[in-house]
Design a protein around this motif. Structure first.
Motif, PDB file in Angstrom:
ATOM      1  N   LEU A 100       0.877  -1.165   0.000  1.00 17.76           N
ATOM      2  CA  LEU A 100       0.000   0.000   0.000  1.00 17.76           C
ATOM      3  C   LEU A 100       0.911   1.212   0.000  1.00 17.76           C
ATOM      4  N   GLY A 101       1.023   1.862  -1.169  1.00 19.90           N
ATOM      5  CA  GLY A 101       2.095   2.823  -1.340  1.00 19.90           C
ATOM      6  C   GLY A 101       3.398   2.103  -1.057  1.00 19.90           C
ATOM      7  N   THR A 102       4.308   2.764  -0.421  1.00 19.36           N
ATOM      8  CA  THR A 102       5.479   2.062   0.119  1.00 19.36           C
ATOM      9  C   THR A 102       5.428   2.094   1.641  1.00 19.36           C
ATOM     10  N   ASP A 103       4.226   2.352   2.176  1.00 19.46           N
ATOM     11  CA  ASP A 103       4.059   2.457   3.623  1.00 19.46           C
ATOM     12  C   ASP A 103       3.874   1.102   4.285  1.00 19.46           C
ATOM     13  N   TYR A 104       3.118   0.225   3.626  1.00 21.69           N
ATOM     14  CA  TYR A 104       2.787  -1.075   4.206  1.00 21.69           C
ATOM     15  C   TYR A 104       3.039  -2.193   3.199  1.00 21.69           C
ATOM     16  N   LEU A 105       3.491  -3.318   3.691  1.00 24.96           N
ATOM     17  CA  LEU A 105       3.566  -4.557   2.923  1.00 24.96           C
ATOM     18  C   LEU A 105       2.572  -5.533   3.543  1.00 24.96           C
ATOM     19  N   ILE A 106       1.687  -6.101   2.715  1.00 23.92           N
ATOM     20  CA  ILE A 106       0.627  -6.979   3.207  1.00 23.92           C
ATOM     21  C   ILE A 106       0.825  -8.360   2.597  1.00 23.92           C
ATOM     22  N   ALA A 107       0.750  -9.388   3.459  1.00 23.29           N
ATOM     23  CA  ALA A 107       0.965 -10.768   3.024  1.00 23.29           C
ATOM     24  C   ALA A 107      -0.176 -11.647   3.523  1.00 23.29           C
ATOM     25  N   PRO A 108      -1.336 -11.610   2.865  1.00 21.51           N
ATOM     26  CA  PRO A 108      -2.477 -12.406   3.323  1.00 21.51           C
ATOM     27  C   PRO A 108      -2.269 -13.897   3.068  1.00 21.51           C
ATOM     28  N   VAL A 109      -2.988 -14.719   3.791  1.00 19.72           N
ATOM     29  CA  VAL A 109      -2.975 -16.167   3.560  1.00 19.72           C
ATOM     30  C   VAL A 109      -3.994 -16.489   2.472  1.00 19.72           C
ATOM     31  N   VAL A 110      -3.568 -17.172   1.423  1.00 23.55           N
ATOM     32  CA  VAL A 110      -4.469 -17.503   0.311  1.00 23.55           C
ATOM     33  C   VAL A 110      -4.510 -19.011   0.035  1.00 23.55           C
ATOM     34  N   GLU A 111      -3.935 -19.807   0.930  1.00 24.34           N
ATOM     35  CA  GLU A 111      -3.972 -21.262   0.796  1.00 24.34           C
ATOM     36  C   GLU A 111      -4.950 -21.841   1.800  1.00 24.34           C
ATOM     37  N   GLN A 112      -5.803 -22.703   1.336  1.00 22.85           N
ATOM     38  CA  GLN A 112      -6.795 -23.318   2.217  1.00 22.85           C
ATOM     39  C   GLN A 112      -6.109 -24.140   3.305  1.00 22.85           C
ATOM     40  N   GLY A 113      -6.541 -23.950   4.546  1.00 19.60           N
ATOM     41  CA  GLY A 113      -6.027 -24.718   5.669  1.00 19.60           C
ATOM     42  C   GLY A 113      -4.725 -24.223   6.234  1.00 19.60           C
ATOM     43  N   ALA A 114      -4.106 -23.219   5.609  1.00 19.82           N
ATOM     44  CA  ALA A 114      -2.787 -22.755   6.055  1.00 19.82           C
ATOM     45  C   ALA A 114      -2.902 -21.905   7.312  1.00 19.82           C
ATOM     46  N   ARG A 115      -1.986 -22.118   8.225  1.00 20.48           N
ATOM     47  CA  ARG A 115      -1.849 -21.271   9.411  1.00 20.48           C
ATOM     48  C   ARG A 115      -0.446 -20.686   9.486  1.00 20.48           C
ATOM     49  N   SER A 116       0.255 -20.772   8.377  1.00 19.71           N
ATOM     50  CA  SER A 116       1.562 -20.134   8.240  1.00 19.71           C
ATOM     51  C   SER A 116       1.821 -19.933   6.752  1.00 19.71           C
ATOM     52  N   ARG A 117       2.801 -19.113   6.460  1.00 19.97           N
ATOM     53  CA  ARG A 117       3.193 -18.896   5.064  1.00 19.97           C
ATOM     54  C   ARG A 117       4.604 -18.319   5.027  1.00 19.97           C
ATOM     55  N   ASP A 118       5.262 -18.444   3.875  1.00 19.14           N
ATOM     56  CA  ASP A 118       6.537 -17.784   3.659  1.00 19.14           C
ATOM     57  C   ASP A 118       6.261 -16.358   3.199  1.00 19.14           C
ATOM     58  N   ILE A 119       7.018 -15.425   3.742  1.00 18.79           N
ATOM     59  CA  ILE A 119       6.842 -14.013   3.405  1.00 18.79           C
ATOM     60  C   ILE A 119       8.182 -13.458   2.943  1.00 18.79           C
ATOM     61  N   TYR A 120       8.155 -12.724   1.847  1.00 19.29           N
ATOM     62  CA  TYR A 120       9.372 -12.087   1.343  1.00 19.29           C
ATOM     63  C   TYR A 120       9.303 -10.592   1.601  1.00 19.29           C
ATOM     64  N   LEU A 121      10.339 -10.066   2.237  1.00 19.92           N
ATOM     65  CA  LEU A 121      10.473  -8.636   2.462  1.00 19.92           C
ATOM     66  C   LEU A 121      11.551  -8.098   1.525  1.00 19.92           C
ATOM     67  N   PRO A 122      11.229  -7.168   0.640  1.00 19.05           N
ATOM     68  CA  PRO A 122      12.258  -6.580  -0.231  1.00 19.05           C
ATOM     69  C   PRO A 122      13.170  -5.664   0.575  1.00 19.05           C
TER      70      PRO A 122
END
Length: 701
Positions: free
Chosen positions: A633-655
């Protein structure tokens, strides 16, 4: 006996004859060379206008214009000026089939071009270099205007196919299977016009604009009768084709097809996009109503479909308030009219619409209604619109052309190119606003694909995208100057401050027009110049069944930081836990709305999207170039929603940058670029990070 030998000529005479002959030969040779030099001195083949010209009237391969070259195998290449690495490459596929050798252009036809070659009586290819001064910052943008013009007949086909394997590609159009980047998709050769992406055609928002991760971009001319294919029939090719067919590109005057486009270059992906967007794409002239950034829209469609009436709508509004949800407006969708095309309330279903609207306003709701350009043959307004020439007509006839649509097999369609028809339709809408105090409208349809194949309009254009979608959006913009309406089509309509809705999404987790397609589609709309994106209804349209609770929650979380938020499936059909989670993120959105509004206002000034891809921070970062389930969102926020069914974790990449983890508030700063593996995100949580160099409020995510 010896034969008589011929007498020898005198030596002096022979010498004079030889001298005369040699002199004459020299004169002829000098004259010939002079003509050749005079002719070839005018040619500009194989270099820019200031380069040394060839000494013969023939082609010297490769043909060059600065960093662009065309080889004798008819391959176009754009090279990096320093490293000579490929920025893009294309096969000029139609040239190999001409079966005649090319020659330099002659006469005055070459003088304005860096490259000009011709296949006699069949095709001419020209390239000219231009430098544009970018309005945003006064920087320079170098572009090569490529024009391939048919010289033979109107049914010629010109085809240039770009190799997608050497870069990642972005832009183009909305797609049912929306991937980011889009080179992983497949499309058969199709007319490049605004269509219905729900059935798998090229989508409702398109621009003739494509950018590559190597720092190159392509902008195709508006008047090209353009067809497009991707990875079909050959993998790794994106083909642009100029041709005339029976439809949708009319060719009444038997014009010869021309494929014309600009190739522009800059240092990197972000730079070439920003320069091309500022040079060639309109900025919005304002922002939509601010409450649409702050509160959700509530629509009757997905929850009730056509089974709506006056009491249903009132009950819907009361339930929203009783469950403590905020709202921007309530939208009465299909089916509220007597017949499709009659722009008034069905009094059997809505016996007292004035009282209904007043009651809704007393509850704090603005009221909008669903409208479309169709007039079914059984509607009272069909006859009125037909006899007054308000409808698209049969070709060369005063009779209305009949077209099918999803709510009828026999319908007329409003001629939006007819100013009288547009004002007549707007009068109907304004009557609703005056008579019932309706606030605004949801403008549905508008795609070219609903048009009859052959038709007449009051003002026909070469490009059928102009014939309908552009003018439908113009009409929508005129209908409500407060701009809290919505549309679902776009072509060269970026200047209007209107929310553009994604096509109806299906209620599942996949890329197939469902949850995983939302972020890629929002990112694509932003690059095409449409920052005000309404990501359709949370949870999808429930065409087969209501979304499962987990999908509904994850969809809500994904929407929290997007420009628009729209509910229809009601959270209270689930249990209290689910409803509490959904309410939590609806309230969280209200808190971040000042940032959304600030970025919307910034988009007016700069043309930048509100929602950005990760490569906006570093377009040389290979990970950032391919991540489609995170956004900025702009360069103010990075958002990493979960989009896999059943997932309670995910890999997140921060530039690259300094990031504060707002979900796990430890106070520590994470320096990117960095992968966060197996990052824990429970069902009631959303992972988001803020730019640590700025001071932003913390929210409970």
């Amino acid at each position: 006996m010896e034969r008589d030998k011929p007498a020898k000529p005198e030596r002096g005479v022979s010498k004079r004859v030889e001298q005369v002959l040699v002199f004459c030969m020299l004169v002829v040779l000098v004259a010939t060379i002079g003509v050749v030099v005079w002719q070839t001195s005018k040619l500009n083949i194989g270099g820019d206008n200031n380069s040394k010209q060839p000494s013969e009237n023939k082609i010297h391969w490769p043909l060059t214009a600065r960093n662009l070259e065309i080889d004798n195998d008819y391959t176009l290449r754009l090279l990096n000026s320093q490293s000579k690495a490929l920025k893009l490459t294309a096969a000029l596929a139609d040239l190999a089939d001409l079966n005649v050798p090319p020659t330099p252009c002659n006469g005055s036809e070459w003088k304005d071009y860096n490259i000009c070659v011709e296949w006699s009586g069949k095709e001419r290819l020209t390239v000219n270099t231009s430098v544009y001064i970018v309005p945003r910052d006064g920087s320079a943008l170098t572009c090569y205007e490529v024009t391939a013009k048919a010289l033979g007949c109107s049914n010629q086909v010109i085809q240039h196919c770009f190799n997608t394997s050497i870069a990642h590609w972005y832009g183009g159009y909305a797609d049912k299977f929306q991937y980011w980047p889009f080179e992983n998709n497949t499309r058969r050769l199709s007319a490049y016009v605004v269509n219905d992406s729900y059935v798998g055609e090229i989508g409702g928002v398109i621009e003739r604009y494509f950018v590559a991760s190597t720092g190159a971009g392509i902008l195709l001319d508006h008047d090209v009768p353009l067809y497009y294919s991707l990875n079909h029939p050959k993998q790794g090719l994106m083909c642009f084709v100029a041709k005339y067919d029976k439809y949708p590109y009319f060719n009444i005057d038997s014009e010869l097809p021309v494929l014309k486009y600009k190739i522009c270059e800059s240092d990197n992906l972000k730079d070439v996009h920003m320069k091309m967007a500022n040079a060639f794409i309109d900025k919005p002239q304002g922002i939509p109503d601010k409450s649409l950034f702050k509160y959700p829209i509530w629509s009757t469609w997905a929850q009730y479909k056509k089974d709506i009436n006056q009491s249903t709508v009132i009950e819907f509004a009361n339930a929203i308030l009783q469950h403590n949800f905020s709202h921007a407006q309530i939208e009465i969708d299909d089916d509220w009219t007597p017949k499709y095309g009659d722009i008034d309330f069905n009094k059997d279903k809505f016996p007292d619409p004035s009282t209904m609207v007043r009651d809704l306003q007393d509850l704090g709701f603005r009221v909008t209604v669903w409208v479309h350009p169709f007039f079914n043959a059984d509607a009272n307004s069909f006859y009125e619109s037909a006899i007054n020439s308000m409808l698209v007509r049969q070709y060369d006839s005063p009779a209305p052309a009949i077209t099918p649509w999803w709510d009828g097999l026999m319908a007329g369609i409003l001629d939006v190119s007819n100013q009288s028809a547009a004002q007549w339709y707007l009068g109907k809408l304004r009557n609703l606003m005056t008579k019932y105090n309706i606030s605004s409208f949801k403008f549905d349809a508008g795609e070219t694909s609903w048009m009859p194949h052959i038709y007449s309009m009051a003002n026909i254009t070469k490009n059928p995208a102009d014939a309908y979608p552009t003018k439908w959006v113009q009409l929508a913009a005129e209908a409500d100057p407060t701009f809290h309406q919505e549309v679902r089509v776009g072509y060269r309509t970026q200047r209007y401050p209107i929310f553009v809705r994604l096509m109806d999404k299906d209620s599942n987790w996949s890329h197939n027009n469902a949850l995983k397609s939302v972020i890629p589609c929002v990112l694509t709309y932003g690059l095409l110049g449409y920052p005000f994106v309404l990501p359709d209804m949370i949870g999808g349209n429930a065409y087969n069944d209501h979304p499962d609770p987990e999908l509904f929650v994850r969809w809500t979380q994904l929407n929290t930081f997007l420009p628009g938020m729209q509910y229809s499936i009601v959270p209270w059909i689930y249990n209290e836990t689910i409803m509490d989670i959904v309410r939590k993120f609806t309230e969280m959105r209200e808190k971040i709305s000042p940032t959304l509004i600030a970025k919307a206002e910034e988009a007016v000034r700069t043309g930048d999207p509100i929602i950005l891809p990760l490569w906006w921070i570093d377009s040389s970062d290979e990970y950032a170039l391919t991540i489609e389930d995170e956004f900025l969102l702009g360069t103010d926020y990075l958002i990493a929603p979960v989009v896999e069914q059943g997932a309670r974790s995910r890999d997140i990449y921060l530039p690259k940058g300094s990031w504060r983890d707002n979900l796990n508030d430890t106070g520590s700063i994470i320096e990117g670029p960095k992968w966060l593996r197996n990052y824990q995100v429970d069902i009631d949580q959303l992972a988001y990070f803020s730019n640590a160099l700025a001071n932003f409020p913390d929210f409970d995510g």
